[in-house]
Write an enzyme that holds these catalytic residues in place. Structure first.
Site, PDB file in Angstrom:
ATOM      1  N   ARG A 275       2.865  -9.241  10.648  1.00 53.01           N
ATOM      2  CA  ARG A 275       4.139  -8.503  10.650  1.00 53.01           C
ATOM      3  C   ARG A 275       5.276  -9.399  10.187  1.00 53.01           C
ATOM      4  O   ARG A 275       6.339  -8.943   9.808  1.00 53.01           O
ATOM      5  CB  ARG A 275       4.506  -7.979  12.055  1.00 53.01           C
ATOM      6  CG  ARG A 275       3.574  -6.971  12.677  1.00 53.01           C
ATOM      7  CD  ARG A 275       3.231  -5.831  11.781  1.00 53.01           C
ATOM      8  NE  ARG A 275       1.972  -6.100  11.100  1.00 53.01           N
ATOM      9  CZ  ARG A 275       1.555  -5.440  10.023  1.00 53.01           C
ATOM     10  NH1 ARG A 275       2.308  -4.497   9.508  1.00 53.01           N
ATOM     11  NH2 ARG A 275       0.416  -5.741   9.432  1.00 53.01           N
TER      12      ARG A 275
ATOM     13  N   LYS B 288       0.812  -1.210   0.000  1.00 53.35           N
ATOM     14  CA  LYS B 288       0.000   0.000   0.000  1.00 53.35           C
ATOM     15  C   LYS B 288       0.848   1.263   0.000  1.00 53.35           C
ATOM     16  O   LYS B 288       0.530   2.226  -0.707  1.00 53.35           O
ATOM     17  CB  LYS B 288      -0.954  -0.081   1.186  1.00 53.35           C
ATOM     18  CG  LYS B 288      -0.903   1.038   2.120  1.00 53.35           C
ATOM     19  CD  LYS B 288      -1.466   0.650   3.440  1.00 53.35           C
ATOM     20  CE  LYS B 288      -0.352   0.792   4.451  1.00 53.35           C
ATOM     21  NZ  LYS B 288      -0.816   1.086   5.779  1.00 53.35           N
ATOM     22  N   THR B 289       1.934   1.259   0.729  1.00 49.62           N
ATOM     23  CA  THR B 289       2.790   2.445   0.730  1.00 49.62           C
ATOM     24  C   THR B 289       3.350   2.668  -0.675  1.00 49.62           C
ATOM     25  O   THR B 289       3.427   3.791  -1.169  1.00 49.62           O
ATOM     26  CB  THR B 289       3.947   2.272   1.728  1.00 49.62           C
ATOM     27  OG1 THR B 289       3.405   1.930   2.997  1.00 49.62           O
ATOM     28  CG2 THR B 289       4.739   3.556   1.857  1.00 49.62           C
TER      29      THR B 289
ATOM     30  N   ASP C 259      -3.915   7.653   4.949  1.00 50.70           N
ATOM     31  CA  ASP C 259      -3.443   6.291   5.194  1.00 50.70           C
ATOM     32  C   ASP C 259      -4.048   5.784   6.512  1.00 50.70           C
ATOM     33  O   ASP C 259      -4.473   6.572   7.345  1.00 50.70           O
ATOM     34  CB  ASP C 259      -1.915   6.310   5.282  1.00 50.70           C
ATOM     35  CG  ASP C 259      -1.331   4.914   5.186  1.00 50.70           C
ATOM     36  OD1 ASP C 259      -2.094   3.967   4.901  1.00 50.70           O
ATOM     37  OD2 ASP C 259      -0.114   4.766   5.391  1.00 50.70           O
ATOM     38  N   GLU C 260      -4.032   4.484   6.708  1.00 51.24           N
ATOM     39  CA  GLU C 260      -4.577   3.869   7.929  1.00 51.24           C
ATOM     40  C   GLU C 260      -5.979   4.408   8.218  1.00 51.24           C
ATOM     41  O   GLU C 260      -6.309   4.752   9.358  1.00 51.24           O
ATOM     42  CB  GLU C 260      -3.649   4.136   9.130  1.00 51.24           C
ATOM     43  CG  GLU C 260      -2.213   3.683   8.944  1.00 51.24           C
ATOM     44  CD  GLU C 260      -2.027   2.175   8.986  1.00 51.24           C
ATOM     45  OE1 GLU C 260      -3.051   1.440   9.040  1.00 51.24           O
ATOM     46  OE2 GLU C 260      -0.874   1.723   8.948  1.00 51.24           O
TER      47      GLU C 260
ATOM     48  N   GLN D 254      -7.470  -4.408  10.222  1.00 53.21           N
ATOM     49  CA  GLN D 254      -6.372  -3.901  11.040  1.00 53.21           C
ATOM     50  C   GLN D 254      -6.793  -2.712  11.893  1.00 53.21           C
ATOM     51  O   GLN D 254      -5.957  -1.934  12.334  1.00 53.21           O
ATOM     52  CB  GLN D 254      -5.186  -3.519  10.155  1.00 53.21           C
ATOM     53  CG  GLN D 254      -4.554  -4.727   9.481  1.00 53.21           C
ATOM     54  CD  GLN D 254      -3.288  -4.359   8.732  1.00 53.21           C
ATOM     55  OE1 GLN D 254      -2.299  -3.956   9.322  1.00 53.21           O
ATOM     56  NE2 GLN D 254      -3.332  -4.492   7.416  1.00 53.21           N
TER      57      GLN D 254
END
Length: 767
Positions: free
Chosen positions: A607, A35-36, A221-222, A252
């Site tokens: 992670r 995504k980044t 974002d997020e 998330q």
DNA sequence: TATATAGTGTTTTTT
DNA sequence: ACACTATATA
């Protein structure tokens, strides 16, 4: 760069997300789906292909670290103009807007930002002043209620309208006073930063309009972790040009306790019916086994956006599950395992991370890593900026910058000691209150204050002169030099030097570090100001100061780990009651709270890139008491075939005696103190589908390292009568090696069976 | 006023 | 186990 160069090496969904620049866009980005990368490419595309000016782009990230990383990646890609893009967190962005327009809200541009400690101090003052009994009502819970209200954009008046029961009425009153006090102090708390910006935009359309024209392309974002106030802020900014791109993953969402509203992401298409939705479901991060485990766990949640991550990566090794008698052995195992992996060149220290639910869990790991000589860094816990000496010095800077910040002035008026005590402060406060002036102004008028001795007036004049001198200095110099002056002129440094203890030495080192932070700030900031430095200090997150070039094992909470990835991950304390936490299990909305914890488990699992180890202890020390826990449901939700139990034969638990445990202990230890299989994982249920985990298998790791010290010497043994300070007389049931000390189990007729470490329980034998 | 001591309560995650 | 608070004492 042309379009081909920018989108060439993206998959088709990623490309779609990059090219969808106009209108509302929702990118549902699964963990590790790049995504980044999409955001960075999207910005490059906007600038290089569409000719959008970098200054017209605003990207909101969750942490400053994420912001820095995004900026530098864009920079590397397009090579120019990236510094014009505004990449920042919600809070930093709001401060930026607020500083310029503070007067419109009745604030001065030098407003202070209050952190949690400051909030608590202020609320305690209010409680005292209002004669509110802090045994009936906790300052912290009132603050929590106020915080939730602000997250929902509910002001004190509205709060009182909605809530009419006795308790809430009281909270409503306190909320009103709290807001008044903040304003009098020219201060805002974290929630105010968002709330006041929304207020500014709604009351002053011309300011909003200017912002809308300035930031035509918005990226958030997020997004799953935005709260109602943040959502309103974004909606307002986006309402003119509608170029809003939000990126998130409902699985998330882990900040509900901070007001995050999962409806923001689940209902995005309702609010923006013309939204384009792109799903990124290919994972580039983890092995298939790890990803499957994650999918299996999160599958147990309801009401999620339907998705299933997949990967072309190799299957990898299975997810390891290791179980231990207690937290010491859990930590020992991790230390030994990391040591082995590093020695055998499988991983470097910096490839490994230990993740846990609560900060308190870090201590055991810290101890064992120290002993095993493993370099590590702990993120979180006691924040650097929360230390006393740092807060003191910051309070001086705040006093210089914002004389209305009574909290800051009161904090340092007698630090270092100047003989200005509580009585004097109380008199000044009363005088300030009566005259409607600030606390600092009352100091300047000390001669007028009734009841102050001439000695007190003299001391106060000295203090006022000290601050006046610093203010003059601040006119001509930056934060760093000013800070050096504070340290010297106030006598703060001299006092610590005179103390001549290790602790004072450590504090002096921290002060040096603060000075270097100020120097760094001056070097990096476009326009360094005192307010700017204070703001940076207030809004820094623990994770922001992470330096990825250090070769150290990282220890942090699962929350802090969001957005990061590691080749090798240890998830510690996978136990019911700890993770999911007792509080969630007992909550009114247990169902919902457990789902939130499950998302946290999902974040943790995803992670890991190569190796994932889940750890649990059968019992552990919790606030001085030993508690037993069963294996976390999140582990049990992973199918058996994905799990490697290590010592597969399952000999059952065989306690291993180490070191110099006395012979008389041996019998006691060999008697199992827990007969049932509740430690075991449930046997496969009849339902066939692969079944669940085996039962009765033990983790190993007992005897992994040499015992560090002999157990405390005691004069009692199993069967003896002993006396405890709190529980009275009881019978010793068993004694066993608890790692660093002897673990004693005692049956108290009135209290039941308790376990202690002999060293600190101070049990006395009764004859 | 400043410090020592006893007593009390805690108990998730964080910008 | 730990931090914080109230109280006693110098």
């Amino acid at each position: 760069m042309n379009q081909q160069e920018i989108t060439g090496n993206l998959n088709s969904e990623q490309r779609e997300a990059v090219l969808a620049t106009e209108g509302p866009v929702l990118i549902l980005a699964g963990a590790g789906s790049g995504k980044t990368r999409v955001l960075v490419h999207r910005i490059a595309y906007l600038i290089d292909v569409l000719g959008v000016s970098p200054g017209e782009i605003l990207a909101i990230t969750f942490t400053n670290k994420a912001a820095d990383e995004m900026r530098s990646r864009v920079d590397r890609m397009i090579g120019f103009g990236a510094d014009q893009i505004l990449v920042s967190t919600f809070h930093s962005f709001c401060v930026r807007i607020l500083r310029r327009n503070a007067e419109l809200l009745g604030y001065s541009r030098y407003f202070s930002i209050y952190d949690g400690d400051d909030q608590l101090t202020l609320m305690k003052q209010i409680f005292k002043q209002q004669n509110t009994d802090s045994r009936m009502m906790k300052e912290k819970s009132v603050l929590a209620a106020i915080s939730s209200a602000k997250d929902e954009l509910v002001d004190p008046a509205r709060f009182r309208e909605i809530n009419t029961d006795y308790y809430s009425t009281k909270v409503g009153t306190l909320y009103g006073i709290y807001q008044d006090r903040l304003r009098e102090n020219n201060a805002m708390d974290f929630d105010d930063l968002i709330f006041r910006t929304v207020e500014l935009f709604e009351k002053h359309p011309e300011v909003l309009d200017a912002c809308q024209d300035r930031f035509r392309y918005l990226m958030i974002d997020e997004y799953q972790d935005t709260n109602t106030a943040q959502f309103r802020l974004v909606s307002l900014l986006a309402s003119k040009y509608r170029n809003l791109c939000v990126v998130g993953d409902d699985d998330q969402s882990i900040y509900k306790f901070r007001g995050a509203n999962i409806r923001n992401i689940l209902g995005f298409e309702k609010v923006f019916p013309d939204a384009k939705v792109v799903r990124l479901e290919q994972n580039y991060r983890s092995t298939q086994n790890i990803l499957n485990a994650a999918n299996e766990v999160i599958r147990h949640n309801h009401g999620r956006k339907d998705k299933r991550l997949w990967t072309e990566n190799e299957a990898g090794t299975r997810v390891a599950l290791r179980r231990f008698e207690d937290g010491f052995r859990e930590a020992e195992y991790v230390a030994a395992e990391i040591r082995k992996d590093v020695e055998e060149r499988r991983f470097d220290y910096q490839d490994c991370a230990v993740l846990y639910r609560t900060n308190a869990q870090s201590r055991l790991f810290e101890e064992k890593f120290l002993m095993a000589n493993i370099p590590y860094r702990i993120i979180g816990g006691i924040n650097f900026y929360a230390r006393k000496e740092i807060k003191d010095l910051i309070a001086y800077l705040k006093t210089v910058d914002n004389g209305n910040d009574d909290l800051a002035v009161q904090r340092i008026i007698n630090v270092p000691k100047r003989g200005i005590g509580g009585t004097t402060v109380a008199k000044l406060s009363a005088y300030a209150e009566a005259g409607g002036i600030s606390f600092f102004d009352s100091i300047c008028e000390a001669r007028e204050v009734m009841g102050l001795s001439s000695a007190a007036v003299k001391k106060l004049a000295g203090f006022a002169a000290l601050i006046a001198g610093l203010r003059v200095k601040a006119e001509s110099t930056g934060p760093a030099e000013l800070l050096r002056n504070v340290i010297r002129d106030t006598g703060y440094e001299d006092e610590l030097k005179a103390e001549n203890t290790d602790e004072a030495e450590a504090r002096l080192e921290n002060i040096d570090e603060l000075v270097s932070k100020a120097v760094q700030y001056e070097e990096n900031a476009e326009e360094p100001t005192l307010s700017g430095f204070l703001e940076e200090v207030a809004l820094i997150a623990d994770i922001d100061s992470l330096d990825d070039s250090e070769n150290r094992v990282l220890l942090m909470t699962l929350h802090s780990a969001k957005g990061l990835e590691f080749p090798c991950v240890y998830m510690a304390g996978m136990e019911e009651g700890l993770f999911p936490s007792r509080l969630s299990l007992d909550a009114d909305d247990a169902e919902g709270e457990i789902e939130e914890e499950r998302r946290l488990a999902y974040v943790g699992i995803t992670r890991a890139k190569k190796k994932l180890t889940l750890l649990s202890a059968r019992s552990r020390m919790l606030r001085g008491e030993m508690v037993s826990n069963t294996l976390s449901r999140f582990v049990r939700e992973i199918p058996r075939e994905l799990i490697d139990l290590g010592d597969e034969g399952g000999r059952g638990r065989t306690p291993v005696l180490r070191g110099k445990v006395g012979r008389d202990l041996r019998d006691a230890i060999l008697k199992p103190y827990d007969s049932g299989e509740k430690f075991g994982i449930p046997a496969p249920s009849g339902s066939g589908t692969g079944g669940r985990l085996l039962s009765g298998t033990s983790g190993r790791g007992t005897g992994a390292a040499a015992a560090s010290a002999g157990p405390a010497s005691v004069d009692y043994s199993a069967g003896d009568r002993v006396r405890h300070v709190k529980f009275g007389e009881g019978t010793v049931l068993s004694m066993e090696d608890g790692g660093r000390d002897i673990l004693v189990t005692v049956d108290f007729p009135a209290w039941g069976v308790k376990k202690f470490y002999a060293g600190f329980a101070r049990l006395v034998k009764v004859d």
